[in-house]
Design an enzyme around this catalytic site. Structure first.
Site, PDB file in Angstrom:
ATOM      1  N   LYS A 160      25.466  52.218  58.386  1.00 50.66           N
ATOM      2  CA  LYS A 160      26.208  53.262  57.644  1.00 50.66           C
ATOM      3  C   LYS A 160      26.283  54.550  58.465  1.00 50.66           C
ATOM      4  O   LYS A 160      27.359  55.138  58.622  1.00 50.66           O
ATOM      5  CB  LYS A 160      25.526  53.559  56.317  1.00 50.66           C
ATOM      6  CG  LYS A 160      25.972  54.854  55.635  1.00 50.66           C
ATOM      7  CD  LYS A 160      25.311  55.120  54.330  1.00 50.66           C
ATOM      8  CE  LYS A 160      24.025  55.878  54.408  1.00 50.66           C
ATOM      9  NZ  LYS A 160      24.168  57.334  54.600  1.00 50.66           N
ATOM     10  N   ASN A 161      25.130  55.001  59.005  1.00 52.65           N
ATOM     11  CA  ASN A 161      25.104  56.313  59.642  1.00 52.65           C
ATOM     12  C   ASN A 161      25.741  56.326  61.029  1.00 52.65           C
ATOM     13  O   ASN A 161      26.054  57.383  61.554  1.00 52.65           O
ATOM     14  CB  ASN A 161      23.683  56.865  59.654  1.00 52.65           C
ATOM     15  CG  ASN A 161      23.232  57.200  58.231  1.00 52.65           C
ATOM     16  OD1 ASN A 161      24.055  57.340  57.325  1.00 52.65           O
ATOM     17  ND2 ASN A 161      21.941  57.284  58.028  1.00 52.65           N
ATOM     18  N   CYS A 208      21.742  68.594  48.520  1.00 46.65           N
ATOM     19  CA  CYS A 208      21.745  67.384  47.703  1.00 46.65           C
ATOM     20  C   CYS A 208      20.323  67.208  47.186  1.00 46.65           C
ATOM     21  O   CYS A 208      19.492  68.104  47.285  1.00 46.65           O
ATOM     22  CB  CYS A 208      22.212  66.187  48.518  1.00 46.65           C
ATOM     23  SG  CYS A 208      21.088  65.787  49.829  1.00 46.65           S
ATOM     24  N   ARG A 256      19.839  71.177  53.060  1.00 43.60           N
ATOM     25  CA  ARG A 256      20.610  70.527  54.145  1.00 43.60           C
ATOM     26  C   ARG A 256      21.734  71.424  54.692  1.00 43.60           C
ATOM     27  O   ARG A 256      22.911  71.135  54.578  1.00 43.60           O
ATOM     28  CB  ARG A 256      21.166  69.192  53.649  1.00 43.60           C
ATOM     29  CG  ARG A 256      20.016  68.272  53.232  1.00 43.60           C
ATOM     30  CD  ARG A 256      20.484  66.922  52.838  1.00 43.60           C
ATOM     31  NE  ARG A 256      20.868  66.159  54.031  1.00 43.60           N
ATOM     32  CZ  ARG A 256      21.362  64.918  53.944  1.00 43.60           C
ATOM     33  NH1 ARG A 256      21.565  64.389  52.776  1.00 43.60           N
ATOM     34  NH2 ARG A 256      21.668  64.247  55.034  1.00 43.60           N
ATOM     35  N   ASP A 313      14.352  57.816  55.951  1.00 40.46           N
ATOM     36  CA  ASP A 313      15.170  57.035  55.008  1.00 40.46           C
ATOM     37  C   ASP A 313      14.430  55.814  54.468  1.00 40.46           C
ATOM     38  O   ASP A 313      14.893  55.180  53.528  1.00 40.46           O
ATOM     39  CB  ASP A 313      16.475  56.578  55.675  1.00 40.46           C
ATOM     40  CG  ASP A 313      17.384  57.749  55.975  1.00 40.46           C
ATOM     41  OD1 ASP A 313      18.320  57.579  56.759  1.00 40.46           O
ATOM     42  OD2 ASP A 313      17.120  58.852  55.438  1.00 40.46           O
ATOM     43  N   ARG A 329      26.788  53.542  47.631  1.00 40.73           N
ATOM     44  CA  ARG A 329      27.224  54.357  48.771  1.00 40.73           C
ATOM     45  C   ARG A 329      26.750  53.782  50.096  1.00 40.73           C
ATOM     46  O   ARG A 329      27.394  53.969  51.130  1.00 40.73           O
ATOM     47  CB  ARG A 329      26.663  55.778  48.642  1.00 40.73           C
ATOM     48  CG  ARG A 329      27.221  56.580  47.500  1.00 40.73           C
ATOM     49  CD  ARG A 329      26.769  58.020  47.593  1.00 40.73           C
ATOM     50  NE  ARG A 329      26.913  58.491  48.963  1.00 40.73           N
ATOM     51  CZ  ARG A 329      26.296  59.580  49.430  1.00 40.73           C
ATOM     52  NH1 ARG A 329      25.512  60.293  48.657  1.00 40.73           N
ATOM     53  NH2 ARG A 329      26.472  59.960  50.678  1.00 40.73           N
TER      54      ARG A 329
END
Ligand code: EPZ
Length: 422
Positions: free
Chosen positions: A22-23, A117, A122, A309, A401
């Site tokens: 994803k990243n 968030c 952030r 994460d 997501r």
């Protein structure tokens, strides 16, 4: 709104194949703007964040074809809108990569500031510092970052804190800058290297990605390319943790073992058997756990340290390990929002600042719990899979997501999980 209904206590067994990272995807798709020609990107995970980013690029005028098999053709030559509105950014924080890509390609960008968030404020001050160092005039008005540069010029940029986003964003803007840019104290995550590899494929000249010093020699012209992104280190780690937490035996295919060294080491310290191998075409990792796991201590750090994460899924595993563990979250200010939900499942956790003390209990028990962010959602699923009885995990739009076909993959491993549309 949908939720997962999970009947826990069943060991995960079988094989699972990891999707694209994803990243990496969220940075490489905007990076294609720099090419100035159509690019083909493969092995993209078909997740909500990729769909949102595709929609944002289409709103900007790019021509994007995205297929369900993870194949994308992006033609940036039709872009005619250079403003990324708050409405776009509020859907996807990683839109900030458009700042570096548009500045690098067009010398102009306007990007609404991303909000904080649920894991912290952030800010993007390091990103802005980098753009200014490259010679851009950057101003912030009414919550929008305006960046303009007649010509970007290479610079020496020291990052006060290791930042994945700032490292990548500066690389994007520096690709076509006049001269050499050196990023010191750069992030070394696998997806930073993947972005650098993509940029070099379109003709950039980047050396040192994966170390803490990255050198970018600006080039005038970039071109299209075909590129396949790396497997998702965090998805792989999440499945390794879920296999261990349920006392299972799972083979995880399509991984890069060096990306998983920190999580493999910690799981082995817990008493999990982790073996890696290759079947001649791709690497796999086998995770087996039979005994009750031992408590361990976790400190999240930039790569190659333990990834932030995976802090939340790992905490879910430690809730029923034998003994006391502590988890120190050194990357984000506020990444313990999953704790109250785990406590509802019977966990014994005390949070003091950035440290959580977990006193292992025999087992968790099913409950109704709510995800507060993507990886908190993953943690609650790991906990529910390991717990006795039935849990319902709500707010699973967070999970959509970042994890492709999550419930299907878990069901193929024997999990009793179903998605219920409320
Ligand atoms: C990326 O976020 C990832 N997101 C995050 O993954 C990941 O947790 C994080 O890197 C760390 O590995 C994407 O790649 C889209 P940072 P990023 O800049 O780039 C502070 C997930 O679940 N900071 O490395 O935003 C920041 O607040 C997500 O997939 C500043 O102060 O992370 C944080 O405390 C969650 N100013 C620390 O640095 C800045 O300008 C590290 O952040 C930038 C960052």
């Amino acid at each position: 709104m949908a939720y997962y209904r999970i009947n826990g206590g069943r060991p995960l067994e079988g094989q699972v194949t990891i999707s694209g990272a994803k990243n990496a995807a969220l940075a490489i798709i905007p990076a294609a703007i720099l090419a100035g020609q159509p690019c083909i990107i493969e092995n993209l995970p078909i997740i909500e964040d990729v769909h949102v980013l595709t929609d944002i690029l289409r709103l900007m005028g790019a021509t994007v074809d995205l297929h369900e098999n993870g194949w994308m053709r992006i033609d940036p030559t039709t872009i005619d809108n250079f403003e990324v509105t708050f409405d776009m950014v509020s859907k996807l924080r990683a839109s900030y990569y458009l700042l570096g890509a548009m500045l690098g390609r067009y010398g102009h960008a306007a990007l609404a500031l991303p909000g904080g968030c649920s894991i912290g404020p952030r800010p993007i001050d390091f990103h802005i510092k980098g753009m200014r160092a490259l010679g851009a005039k950057v101003s912030i008005k009414n919550g929008v970052v305006y960046a303009d540069a007649e010509e970007l010029r290479g610079a020496d940029i020291y990052l006060d804190m290791v930042s994945v986003g700032a490292t990548i964003n500066i690389m994007l803007a520096a690709c076509r800058a006049e001269g050499v840019t050196v990023i010191t104290n750069a992030a070394k995550e696998p997806h930073v290297v993947d972005v650098a590899n993509f940029l070099n494929m379109i003709g950039a000249s980047i050396k040192g990605a994966g170390t803490d010093t990255i050198r970018i020699r600006g080039v005038k012209e970039l071109h299209g390319c075909n590129y396949a992104i790396i497997p998702d280190q965090i998805e792989a780690g999440t499945f390794m943790i879920a296999a261990a937490a349920t006392g299972g035996n799972v083979v995880i295919n399509n991984i890069i073992p060096t990306h998983l060294e920190a999580i493999s080491a910690k799981l082995m310290e817990c008493g999990v058997m982790v073996t890696e191998g290759d079947d001649g075409s791709e690497f796999y990792m086998q995770v087996q756990a039979s005994e009750r796991l031992r408590a361990v201590n976790i400190k999240t750090l930039p790569y190659p340290g333990f990834p932030t994460d995976l802090q939340q899924p790992m905490m879910a595993l430690l809730c029923s390990a034998k003994g006391n563990s502590y988890v120190m979250e050194n990357i984000f200010e506020d990444r313990f929002n999953h704790v109250p939900e785990l406590v509802r499942m019977g966990a014994s956790i005390t949070v003091t600042g950035r440290t959580a003390l977990i006193e292992g209990v025999e087992s968790l028990s099913g409950a109704a719990v709510h995800a507060t962010d993507l990886r908190a959602g993953a943690a609650l699923i790991v906990a529910a899979l390991a717990a006795d009885g039935v849990s319902t995990v709500h707010n699973i739009h967070f999970i959509d997501r970042g994890y492709e076909h999550f419930e299907q993959k878990l069901r193929s491993l024997g999990a009793d999980i179903e998605r219920v549309e409320e």
